[in-house]
Structure formats: C-alpha cells, structure tokens
Design a protein around this motif. Sequence first.
Motif, mmCIF file in Angstrom:
data_model
loop_
_atom_site.group_PDB
_atom_site.id
_atom_site.type_symbol
_atom_site.label_atom_id
_atom_site.label_comp_id
_atom_site.label_asym_id
_atom_site.label_seq_id
_atom_site.Cartn_x
_atom_site.Cartn_y
_atom_site.Cartn_z
ATOM 1 N N GLN A 2 0.835 -1.200 0.000
ATOM 2 C CA GLN A 2 0.000 0.000 0.000
ATOM 3 C C GLN A 2 0.874 1.257 0.000
ATOM 4 O OE1 GLN A 2 -2.775 -2.782 0.141
ATOM 5 N NE2 GLN A 2 -3.476 -0.681 0.114
ATOM 6 N N HIS A 32 -3.141 6.500 -9.962
ATOM 7 C CA HIS A 32 -4.511 6.894 -10.277
ATOM 8 C C HIS A 32 -5.045 7.682 -9.093
ATOM 9 C CE1 HIS A 32 -5.056 3.345 -13.243
ATOM 10 N NE2 HIS A 32 -3.813 3.323 -12.834
ATOM 11 N N GLU A 91 -0.118 1.393 -9.175
ATOM 12 C CA GLU A 91 -0.025 0.156 -9.964
ATOM 13 C C GLU A 91 1.449 -0.155 -10.171
ATOM 14 O OE1 GLU A 91 -2.267 -1.441 -14.012
ATOM 15 O OE2 GLU A 91 -1.749 0.657 -13.819
ATOM 16 N N MET A 92 1.827 -1.401 -9.882
ATOM 17 C CA MET A 92 3.202 -1.804 -10.085
ATOM 18 C C MET A 92 3.359 -2.338 -11.513
ATOM 19 S SD MET A 92 4.371 -1.079 -7.139
ATOM 20 C CE MET A 92 6.018 -1.778 -7.138
ATOM 21 N N ASP A 95 1.935 -6.279 -12.121
ATOM 22 C CA ASP A 95 0.550 -6.731 -11.980
ATOM 23 C C ASP A 95 -0.400 -5.611 -12.361
ATOM 24 O OD1 ASP A 95 0.959 -6.554 -8.403
ATOM 25 O OD2 ASP A 95 0.132 -5.022 -9.721
ATOM 26 N N TYR A 96 -1.668 -5.912 -12.334
ATOM 27 C CA TYR A 96 -2.657 -4.980 -12.879
ATOM 28 C C TYR A 96 -3.616 -4.454 -11.829
ATOM 29 C CZ TYR A 96 -0.928 -7.475 -16.948
ATOM 30 O OH TYR A 96 -0.127 -8.049 -17.887
ATOM 31 N N LYS A 97 -3.376 -4.760 -10.572
ATOM 32 C CA LYS A 97 -4.302 -4.302 -9.548
ATOM 33 C C LYS A 97 -3.832 -2.973 -8.966
ATOM 34 C CE LYS A 97 -2.041 -7.116 -5.985
ATOM 35 N NZ LYS A 97 -1.390 -8.227 -6.701
ATOM 36 N N LEU A 98 -4.764 -2.244 -8.377
ATOM 37 C CA LEU A 98 -4.439 -1.000 -7.705
ATOM 38 C C LEU A 98 -4.293 -1.241 -6.208
ATOM 39 C CD1 LEU A 98 -6.851 1.549 -9.465
ATOM 40 C CD2 LEU A 98 -4.401 1.207 -9.871
ATOM 41 N N PHE A 100 -4.232 0.980 -2.734
ATOM 42 C CA PHE A 100 -4.700 2.306 -2.365
ATOM 43 C C PHE A 100 -4.066 2.819 -1.083
ATOM 44 C CE2 PHE A 100 -7.948 3.405 -5.371
ATOM 45 C CZ PHE A 100 -8.301 2.192 -5.933
#
Lengths: 110, 113
Positions: A2, A32, A91-92, A95-98, A100
Amino acid sequence: QQPVQSPQAVILREGEDAVINCSSSKALYSVHWYRQKHGEAPVFLMILLKGGEQKGHDKISASFNEKKQQSSLYLTASQLSYSGTYFCGTEMGNDYKLSFGAGTTVTVRA
Amino acid sequence: EAGVTQFPSHSVIEKGQTVTLRCDPISGHDNLYWYRRVMGKEIKFLLHFVKESKQDESGMPNNRFLAERTGGTYSTLKVQPAELEDSGVYFCASSQETRGTQYFGPGTRLLVL
C-alpha cells in the motif's frame, strides 16, 4: 504494497490551496487519483504514467516525480465541491491491480 | 453511458449466513475488479477478471469467498459462511483495457452481526 498517503485530513476555506501526497518505496507503473463523496462511487480524476509528468483539469492537477515513486495532487483555489475523500491508487509494473492509500479527507468550508 | 452498478447497496446478515453481491460493469469492459474496504483501513484488492477468466485472485481472504463471472458480463461475489470480519464496503470496478482507467461502482455495504 500500500502507498503512504498524507495528510490524513485537511480543512480549507473556499479559495485556499492544498497538496495531497502519495508515496511508494518502489518505482510505480502508474498512479490513479480518485475522489469519493460519502456513500457514492469513487470518481476517477486522473492517471499519471510518466516520470516527471504533470497534468490536470480545472483547478485540480497532479504530478509524478522522475523516479516514479511519489505523486502529489494539487487543489487550487478550492471550491465547496472539492470536499470529499481523495485516494491515490498505485499500480506496479508486474501486476494490474491498484493498491490504495488510506485516503485524505478534504473539507472545504465557505 | 451507464456506469458500474452494484446490488444490493446495503446488506445486513447474521454470522454464518450467506450473501451474494452482484456487479454489472460498464458495457464492453472486459476487465472487472473486486475491492474491499474494511472500516478504518485502506481499499484492498480482492480479484481481477478478464472476461470470464480469473486473472488474479491473490487478494481473496479465504475459501469462504467465491467470485464468478459467467459469460464475461456481470460478476457475483459470494461469502459463505459470513464472519464478523467480513463487514465492510465491497467495491467493483471495470476497465476497457487491462491497464486502463478503472471505473468504480458505489459499493455494497455489508454488515455481519
């Protein structure tokens, strides 16, 4: 992992400025920014992809540092409508997840 | 264009019961994500679908959670049996491209008593 977001909260009078920071210990693929008003969906504000990038619309802008480890959101000449909780999502590259940050609650008073 | 919709908006259930949350992504968005925010904590990733396939389910807490996306359109997230610590806001998001902008729904507020 995080990102670390600061400050936790800020109170402004209309017309004042604020800066919200979002930082990561590792270089990011993207950042984002979202704003959420109570009980509503988080609303997408902008995405930053390139180191050194700055972008914005209206009086809300953001920057992404050269190392791609820190982003800042700038609220300029704040309006009552800017009140809400601001989140950065990072976002790293692998991978494609955020992930927060904890959020920054902004209160703009007349 | 309709945004991401989620149903129900609120759910109150007792420990041990089953709850199913539904998410309808923006039409044409192949990527669908589930996130959760437990009170006082950050929004955390649960899983990611590309069409009907699970791309990444590394954030699913345990096997009491089951997500499906039959036909690659809407998705459901079932919690069975629900525990107290499952309380929180469950968000769904969708994007057209895998690294594209994620558009969020309003969330389902789940309270397990």
